[in-house]
Design a protein around this motif. Structure first.
Motif, PDB file in Angstrom:
ATOM      1  N   THR A   1       6.558   2.756   1.497  1.00 45.13           N
ATOM      2  CA  THR A   1       7.083   2.433   0.166  1.00 45.13           C
ATOM      3  C   THR A   1       7.779   3.646  -0.461  1.00 45.13           C
ATOM      4  O   THR A   1       8.886   3.530  -1.004  1.00 45.13           O
ATOM      5  N   ALA A   2       7.125   4.812  -0.375  1.00 41.20           N
ATOM      6  CA  ALA A   2       7.721   6.020  -0.947  1.00 41.20           C
ATOM      7  C   ALA A   2       9.046   6.330  -0.261  1.00 41.20           C
ATOM      8  O   ALA A   2      10.047   6.653  -0.919  1.00 41.20           O
ATOM      9  N   PHE A   3       9.064   6.197   1.058  1.00 40.31           N
ATOM     10  CA  PHE A   3      10.281   6.458   1.830  1.00 40.31           C
ATOM     11  C   PHE A   3      11.424   5.554   1.363  1.00 40.31           C
ATOM     12  O   PHE A   3      12.525   6.023   1.048  1.00 40.31           O
ATOM     13  N   LEU A   4      11.141   4.246   1.271  1.00 44.82           N
ATOM     14  CA  LEU A   4      12.203   3.298   0.901  1.00 44.82           C
ATOM     15  C   LEU A   4      12.644   3.505  -0.549  1.00 44.82           C
ATOM     16  O   LEU A   4      13.826   3.370  -0.883  1.00 44.82           O
ATOM     17  N   LEU A   5      11.687   3.870  -1.407  1.00 44.80           N
ATOM     18  CA  LEU A   5      12.020   4.095  -2.812  1.00 44.80           C
ATOM     19  C   LEU A   5      12.975   5.284  -2.957  1.00 44.80           C
ATOM     20  O   LEU A   5      13.952   5.228  -3.717  1.00 44.80           O
ATOM     21  N   ILE A   6      12.725   6.357  -2.201  1.00 43.94           N
ATOM     22  CA  ILE A   6      13.601   7.533  -2.266  1.00 43.94           C
ATOM     23  C   ILE A   6      15.003   7.170  -1.787  1.00 43.94           C
ATOM     24  O   ILE A   6      16.005   7.513  -2.430  1.00 43.94           O
ATOM     25  N   VAL A   7      15.065   6.424  -0.679  1.00 43.63           N
ATOM     26  CA  VAL A   7      16.374   5.996  -0.169  1.00 43.63           C
ATOM     27  C   VAL A   7      17.099   5.143  -1.214  1.00 43.63           C
ATOM     28  O   VAL A   7      18.291   5.355  -1.509  1.00 43.63           O
ATOM     29  N   ALA A   8      16.370   4.220  -1.820  1.00 45.84           N
ATOM     30  CA  ALA A   8      16.993   3.302  -2.790  1.00 45.84           C
ATOM     31  C   ALA A   8      17.496   4.057  -4.023  1.00 45.84           C
ATOM     32  O   ALA A   8      18.608   3.812  -4.502  1.00 45.84           O
ATOM     33  N   ILE A   9      16.680   4.976  -4.543  1.00 47.24           N
ATOM     34  CA  ILE A   9      17.078   5.709  -5.756  1.00 47.24           C
ATOM     35  C   ILE A   9      18.341   6.521  -5.478  1.00 47.24           C
ATOM     36  O   ILE A   9      19.285   6.518  -6.280  1.00 47.24           O
ATOM     37  N   ARG A  10      18.361   7.192  -4.350  1.00 46.92           N
ATOM     38  CA  ARG A  10      19.526   8.031  -4.033  1.00 46.92           C
ATOM     39  C   ARG A  10      20.798   7.195  -3.874  1.00 46.92           C
ATOM     40  O   ARG A  10      21.855   7.566  -4.395  1.00 46.92           O
ATOM     41  N   ILE A  11      20.665   6.071  -3.195  1.00 44.39           N
ATOM     42  CA  ILE A  11      21.848   5.223  -2.987  1.00 44.39           C
ATOM     43  C   ILE A  11      22.336   4.630  -4.312  1.00 44.39           C
ATOM     44  O   ILE A  11      23.536   4.662  -4.626  1.00 44.39           O
ATOM     45  N   LEU A  12      21.373   4.131  -5.123  1.00 43.20           N
ATOM     46  CA  LEU A  12      21.770   3.525  -6.400  1.00 43.20           C
ATOM     47  C   LEU A  12      22.375   4.574  -7.339  1.00 43.20           C
ATOM     48  O   LEU A  12      23.349   4.295  -8.048  1.00 43.20           O
ATOM     49  N   ALA A  13      21.808   5.786  -7.320  1.00 42.27           N
ATOM     50  CA  ALA A  13      22.318   6.833  -8.213  1.00 42.27           C
ATOM     51  C   ALA A  13      23.761   7.171  -7.879  1.00 42.27           C
ATOM     52  O   ALA A  13      24.589   7.369  -8.780  1.00 42.27           O
ATOM     53  N   VAL A  14      24.065   7.234  -6.593  1.00 41.27           N
ATOM     54  CA  VAL A  14      25.440   7.564  -6.203  1.00 41.27           C
ATOM     55  C   VAL A  14      26.374   6.382  -6.476  1.00 41.27           C
ATOM     56  O   VAL A  14      27.465   6.546  -7.014  1.00 41.27           O
TER      57      VAL A  14
END
Lengths: 210, 210, 210
Positions: free
Chosen positions: A184-197
């Motif tokens: 969950t932590a892994f996917l959340l980090i990926v999602a936040i970074r992609i959405l932020a960009v």
């Protein structure tokens, strides 16, 4: 680096290799933009690829991880060859580098978290160490290049690690299974970074005093 | 620092002193060019003289070498006095500084190699640590001075350490006597550095992407 | 951090908090002047507040002090909130920040001295470590901001730590009580820093070679 079942190990190895490769590429490309020579490019590539984990290991008082396996330097060497041979094509692969880099950020953050917990430190220390593992290499690169560190001014990068770390903490406190918490932590980090960009989200800038 | 016969020790001590002195002079002169005060000059001198070995020792997990003998700081202090008193004459001694600096590079590289092997690490780790011992101090100096590190753009410097380290490795693998291997690596590093400067040899520059 | 009688502990805690707060404020204000975002400001605040002590602890081979108590990060977080909320009023408090910062310099220097002696190192090593504890955080801040470190060019800052450390050494050698020696060194550092700023005293600048 993480206590997971054997089924995950090959996948983790692939992600780790892609992440290390993308981190090294980032250092070498920035070095090329400053007209560094091949040695300077390699050092900048190494700095991004292993700088954060090295700083973490020094503060944890353990042997830096790259000194026990040559894979990280070999990976940086391959990235260096790639940049030298395919200099003109790198830009067209920007989305690929961004995606691999994001996988690396997420994996290194979670690995740093886990290693710090394994050393017996508190969870808030582990979140800091996870963030350092993912982000400090880029800061060292910018210092070596005599640039202002980009993650202090423009990008949501370290914040993704911090939020992922906090989520991991919350899930473990709530009694979740460790593997589920890690994923969950892994996917959340990926999602936040992609959405932020994608949506140009950034942190507020500190106000000056004029 | 190296397991050699007693007959070599006085010679090693002289080379170590000259090398440390030349490294410190390099830091203090760069600081003077940026109008640093006496304290800033001393810190830059110390950074070059002991920075590389300190980074190596921190990664090896041993006490930084300069904390067990005051000779390195005394040597830096003498270099500082020399720069303050003879500021106008330093440039005319440039060939002398270059030669002492090259002796220092070769000695510190070999000493770093040997210390890393003594700690039980692999040869490729030792070559990296030898290179860091010889070169990282100059990078720390440039970071403190807010300059782009000169060894990433212009000079064959760290490459001499790397090639010397590889030669040492090859000779040991071929069954050569350790003393002969050390002396060969030392002389090779000195020769590469002198030839590179004399014939303006440098590494290729990374191509930009424009 | 210091072996003192219980009566001093609350006073020491207050000074440590004020000093850490003022150090963090210094990092965050410099970050604001460079238009860093909230994350960059926090990192610069942390760098000043704990950077020197972390470098000292890494060289001493002990766990960095901030990893065993969250008070330092909480203090930096409070400083960050303060800067965000009261950005326009910070300048009018400059004398307050200067005074707290000076208390911090003196306390961190003495604490670094004491911790190094407790680790069994020589007094001259302890004086260097005390100076690093007080001053290195500001240097790390300036490196992260891509500025030339201010304490190398303009200010009597680290020299106050060095003189305070030498005074401590002299008093202990003369057989003085440790508490009296500590308090004398502390007050001497505060006095030197205040007098240097009030009377615009600075170190000589290194002469160039033109």
């Amino acid at each position: 680096m993480m206590p997971t079942e054997d089924i995950y190990q090959p996948l983790l190895n692939v992600i780790e290799f892609l992440g290390t490769f993308a981190f090294a590429i980032s250092g070498i490309r920035h070095a090329a933009a400053k007209r560094f020579d091949w040695f300077g490019g390699f050092v900048c590539g190494v700095a991004v690829a292993i700088g954060g984990g090295t700083l973490r290991d020094i503060m944890l008082g353990v042997t830096p991880f790259w000194m026990t396996s040559s894979i990280y330097l070999i990976c940086t060497f391959m990235a260096q060859m790639f940049v030298i041979v395919f200099a003109r094509s790198l830009k067209s692969l920007d989305n690929t580098w961004f995606f691999f880099d994001t996988l690396g950020l997420a994996l290194f953050t979670v690995a740093g978290l886990q290693k710090t917990l394994d050393c017996g430190h508190a969870f808030w220390v582990a979140i800091i160490m996870g963030t350092i593992t993912g982000s400090a290499g880029g800061v060292i690169r910018d210092v070596l290049l005599n640039n202002v560190p980009v993650i202090f001014q423009k990008e949501i990068y370290a914040m993704a690690s911090i939020i992922g770390g906090l989520a991991y903490w919350a899930l473990v406190e709530l009694g979740c299974d460790m593997t589920i918490s890690v994923i969950t932590a892994f996917l959340l980090i990926v999602a936040i970074r992609i959405l932020a960009v994608k949506y140009h989200i950034s942190l507020p800038v500190l106000r000056g005093e004029e």
